[in-house]
Design a protein around this motif. Structure first.
Motif, PDB file in Angstrom:
ATOM      1  N   LEU A 158       0.832  -1.201   0.000  1.00 47.61           N
ATOM      2  CA  LEU A 158       0.000   0.000   0.000  1.00 47.61           C
ATOM      3  C   LEU A 158       0.867   1.253   0.000  1.00 47.61           C
ATOM      4  O   LEU A 158       1.861   1.331   0.717  1.00 47.61           O
ATOM      5  CB  LEU A 158      -0.917   0.018   1.226  1.00 47.61           C
ATOM      6  CG  LEU A 158      -1.963  -1.083   1.308  1.00 47.61           C
ATOM      7  CD1 LEU A 158      -2.808  -0.895   2.544  1.00 47.61           C
ATOM      8  CD2 LEU A 158      -2.830  -1.120   0.080  1.00 47.61           C
ATOM      9  N   GLN A 159       0.469   2.218  -0.811  1.00 47.68           N
ATOM     10  CA  GLN A 159       1.178   3.490  -0.919  1.00 47.68           C
ATOM     11  C   GLN A 159       0.185   4.620  -0.664  1.00 47.68           C
ATOM     12  O   GLN A 159      -0.976   4.540  -1.060  1.00 47.68           O
ATOM     13  CB  GLN A 159       1.770   3.656  -2.325  1.00 47.68           C
ATOM     14  CG  GLN A 159       2.688   2.530  -2.752  1.00 47.68           C
ATOM     15  CD  GLN A 159       3.959   2.492  -1.945  1.00 47.68           C
ATOM     16  OE1 GLN A 159       4.509   3.532  -1.593  1.00 47.68           O
ATOM     17  NE2 GLN A 159       4.431   1.300  -1.638  1.00 47.68           N
ATOM     18  N   ARG A 160       0.663   5.676  -0.022  1.00 55.36           N
ATOM     19  CA  ARG A 160      -0.180   6.840   0.259  1.00 55.36           C
ATOM     20  C   ARG A 160      -0.027   7.818  -0.902  1.00 55.36           C
ATOM     21  O   ARG A 160       1.066   8.338  -1.147  1.00 55.36           O
ATOM     22  CB  ARG A 160       0.284   7.480   1.566  1.00 55.36           C
ATOM     23  CG  ARG A 160      -0.578   8.614   2.054  1.00 55.36           C
ATOM     24  CD  ARG A 160      -0.107   9.022   3.440  1.00 55.36           C
ATOM     25  NE  ARG A 160      -0.813  10.195   3.906  1.00 55.36           N
ATOM     26  CZ  ARG A 160      -0.344  11.431   3.855  1.00 55.36           C
ATOM     27  NH1 ARG A 160       0.859  11.655   3.359  1.00 55.36           N
ATOM     28  NH2 ARG A 160      -1.046  12.436   4.310  1.00 55.36           N
ATOM     29  N   VAL A 161      -1.129   8.053  -1.627  1.00 54.69           N
ATOM     30  CA  VAL A 161      -1.077   8.933  -2.799  1.00 54.69           C
ATOM     31  C   VAL A 161      -2.223   9.934  -2.758  1.00 54.69           C
ATOM     32  O   VAL A 161      -3.257   9.688  -2.153  1.00 54.69           O
ATOM     33  CB  VAL A 161      -1.160   8.147  -4.130  1.00 54.69           C
ATOM     34  CG1 VAL A 161       0.053   7.298  -4.348  1.00 54.69           C
ATOM     35  CG2 VAL A 161      -2.415   7.329  -4.200  1.00 54.69           C
TER      36      VAL A 161
ATOM     37  N   LYS B  41      -0.154   1.344 -10.875  1.00 54.95           N
ATOM     38  CA  LYS B  41       0.407   0.922 -12.162  1.00 54.95           C
ATOM     39  C   LYS B  41      -0.675   0.721 -13.212  1.00 54.95           C
ATOM     40  O   LYS B  41      -0.477   1.027 -14.391  1.00 54.95           O
ATOM     41  CB  LYS B  41       1.176  -0.384 -11.994  1.00 54.95           C
ATOM     42  CG  LYS B  41       2.535  -0.233 -11.370  1.00 54.95           C
ATOM     43  CD  LYS B  41       3.218  -1.577 -11.312  1.00 54.95           C
ATOM     44  CE  LYS B  41       4.641  -1.475 -10.853  1.00 54.95           C
ATOM     45  NZ  LYS B  41       5.311  -2.781 -10.844  1.00 54.95           N
ATOM     46  N   LYS B  42      -1.828   0.182 -12.818  1.00 53.69           N
ATOM     47  CA  LYS B  42      -2.930  -0.063 -13.752  1.00 53.69           C
ATOM     48  C   LYS B  42      -3.627   1.217 -14.181  1.00 53.69           C
ATOM     49  O   LYS B  42      -4.391   1.215 -15.142  1.00 53.69           O
ATOM     50  CB  LYS B  42      -3.959  -0.990 -13.115  1.00 53.69           C
ATOM     51  CG  LYS B  42      -3.508  -2.414 -12.967  1.00 53.69           C
ATOM     52  CD  LYS B  42      -4.583  -3.223 -12.269  1.00 53.69           C
ATOM     53  CE  LYS B  42      -4.080  -4.610 -11.929  1.00 53.69           C
ATOM     54  NZ  LYS B  42      -5.055  -5.340 -11.104  1.00 53.69           N
ATOM     55  N   GLY B  43      -3.391   2.312 -13.457  1.00 54.01           N
ATOM     56  CA  GLY B  43      -4.032   3.583 -13.792  1.00 54.01           C
ATOM     57  C   GLY B  43      -5.401   3.733 -13.164  1.00 54.01           C
ATOM     58  O   GLY B  43      -6.211   4.523 -13.642  1.00 54.01           O
ATOM     59  N   LEU B  44      -5.682   3.004 -12.080  1.00 58.61           N
ATOM     60  CA  LEU B  44      -6.976   3.099 -11.408  1.00 58.61           C
ATOM     61  C   LEU B  44      -7.084   4.361 -10.554  1.00 58.61           C
ATOM     62  O   LEU B  44      -8.173   4.774 -10.202  1.00 58.61           O
ATOM     63  CB  LEU B  44      -7.207   1.869 -10.521  1.00 58.61           C
ATOM     64  CG  LEU B  44      -7.227   0.513 -11.227  1.00 58.61           C
ATOM     65  CD1 LEU B  44      -7.379  -0.606 -10.214  1.00 58.61           C
ATOM     66  CD2 LEU B  44      -8.353   0.452 -12.239  1.00 58.61           C
ATOM     67  N   VAL B  45      -5.922   4.969 -10.236  1.00 57.35           N
ATOM     68  CA  VAL B  45      -5.895   6.170  -9.400  1.00 57.35           C
ATOM     69  C   VAL B  45      -5.918   7.388 -10.302  1.00 57.35           C
ATOM     70  O   VAL B  45      -5.091   7.521 -11.208  1.00 57.35           O
ATOM     71  CB  VAL B  45      -4.632   6.188  -8.510  1.00 57.35           C
ATOM     72  CG1 VAL B  45      -4.578   7.456  -7.689  1.00 57.35           C
ATOM     73  CG2 VAL B  45      -4.595   4.972  -7.619  1.00 57.35           C
ATOM     74  N   VAL B  46      -6.882   8.311 -10.059  1.00 55.35           N
ATOM     75  CA  VAL B  46      -6.967   9.558 -10.824  1.00 55.35           C
ATOM     76  C   VAL B  46      -6.201  10.609 -10.047  1.00 55.35           C
ATOM     77  O   VAL B  46      -6.601  11.019  -8.960  1.00 55.35           O
ATOM     78  CB  VAL B  46      -8.442   9.994 -11.018  1.00 55.35           C
ATOM     79  CG1 VAL B  46      -8.509  11.299 -11.794  1.00 55.35           C
ATOM     80  CG2 VAL B  46      -9.231   8.903 -11.711  1.00 55.35           C
TER      81      VAL B  46
ATOM     82  N   TYR C  40      -5.943  12.175   0.245  1.00 59.09           N
ATOM     83  CA  TYR C  40      -4.895  11.174   0.361  1.00 59.09           C
ATOM     84  C   TYR C  40      -5.566   9.835   0.606  1.00 59.09           C
ATOM     85  O   TYR C  40      -6.422   9.722   1.497  1.00 59.09           O
ATOM     86  CB  TYR C  40      -3.951  11.481   1.532  1.00 59.09           C
ATOM     87  CG  TYR C  40      -2.868  12.462   1.205  1.00 59.09           C
ATOM     88  CD1 TYR C  40      -1.769  12.079   0.453  1.00 59.09           C
ATOM     89  CD2 TYR C  40      -2.923  13.770   1.657  1.00 59.09           C
ATOM     90  CE1 TYR C  40      -0.758  12.968   0.154  1.00 59.09           C
ATOM     91  CE2 TYR C  40      -1.913  14.669   1.363  1.00 59.09           C
ATOM     92  CZ  TYR C  40      -0.842  14.260   0.616  1.00 59.09           C
ATOM     93  OH  TYR C  40       0.166  15.145   0.326  1.00 59.09           O
ATOM     94  N   ILE C  41      -5.216   8.824  -0.178  1.00 57.42           N
ATOM     95  CA  ILE C  41      -5.747   7.480   0.043  1.00 57.42           C
ATOM     96  C   ILE C  41      -4.591   6.485  -0.002  1.00 57.42           C
ATOM     97  O   ILE C  41      -3.548   6.769  -0.584  1.00 57.42           O
ATOM     98  CB  ILE C  41      -6.827   7.091  -0.997  1.00 57.42           C
ATOM     99  CG1 ILE C  41      -6.293   7.218  -2.425  1.00 57.42           C
ATOM    100  CG2 ILE C  41      -8.086   7.900  -0.817  1.00 57.42           C
ATOM    101  CD1 ILE C  41      -7.238   6.693  -3.479  1.00 57.42           C
ATOM    102  N   ARG C  42      -4.794   5.359   0.663  1.00 56.78           N
ATOM    103  CA  ARG C  42      -3.786   4.301   0.663  1.00 56.78           C
ATOM    104  C   ARG C  42      -4.244   3.222  -0.307  1.00 56.78           C
ATOM    105  O   ARG C  42      -5.248   2.548  -0.067  1.00 56.78           O
ATOM    106  CB  ARG C  42      -3.633   3.720   2.070  1.00 56.78           C
ATOM    107  CG  ARG C  42      -2.837   4.609   2.989  1.00 56.78           C
ATOM    108  CD  ARG C  42      -2.937   4.204   4.431  1.00 56.78           C
ATOM    109  NE  ARG C  42      -2.693   2.787   4.655  1.00 56.78           N
ATOM    110  CZ  ARG C  42      -1.574   2.293   5.147  1.00 56.78           C
ATOM    111  NH1 ARG C  42      -0.593   3.099   5.464  1.00 56.78           N
ATOM    112  NH2 ARG C  42      -1.426   1.003   5.347  1.00 56.78           N
TER     113      ARG C  42
END
Length: 88
Positions: A46-49, A68-73, A59-61
Motif C-alpha cells: 500500500l502506498q499513500r497517494v 500501475k494499472k491507472g486506477l488512481v486519478v 490522500y488514500i492508501r
C-alpha cells in the motif's frame, strides 16, 4: 486503519515461514528437512497517494498495482505563482 486497498480489495493474506535444516542433495548432502512451520502474514504493497475521490483531492492508501494499472486519478498540477512574481 485497515490494510485494505479500496480500489482492488487487496488485504493481508495468510502464509507460513518454513524452517529447514540440512544440506540439499544438489549440493552433495542427504537432503533438507523441515524443522518448524510458523504462521505469518503477507501484507499488500500500500502506498499513500493524492487522488481525486468524489471530485475532491484526498490522500488514500492504495496498492501499488492499482497505481500501475491507472486506477488512481491524480489531481491536476497547480500553476499558482507568488503575487509579487506575477506583477514584476
Amino acid at each position: 486503519m485497515a490494510r485494505i486497498c479500496p480500489l482492488t480489495g487487496k488485504r493481508p493474506r495468510k502464509g507460513s515461514i518454513i524452517w529447514r535444516r540440512g544440506k540439499p542433495k544438489k549440493a552433495g548432502g542427504i537432503g533438507t528437512h523441515v524443522t518448524a512451520v510458523t504462521k505469518r502474514r503477507f501484507f499488500p504493497n500500500l502506498q499513500r497517494v493524492k487522488a481525486v475521490v468524489n471530485g475532491r483531492v484526498r490522500y488514500i492508501r492504495v496498492a501499488a498495482s492499482a497505481i500501475k494499472k491507472g486506477l488512481v486519478v491524480k489531481p491536476p498540477k497547480r500553476n499558482w505563482k507568488k503575487p509579487e512574481a506575477a506583477t514584476a
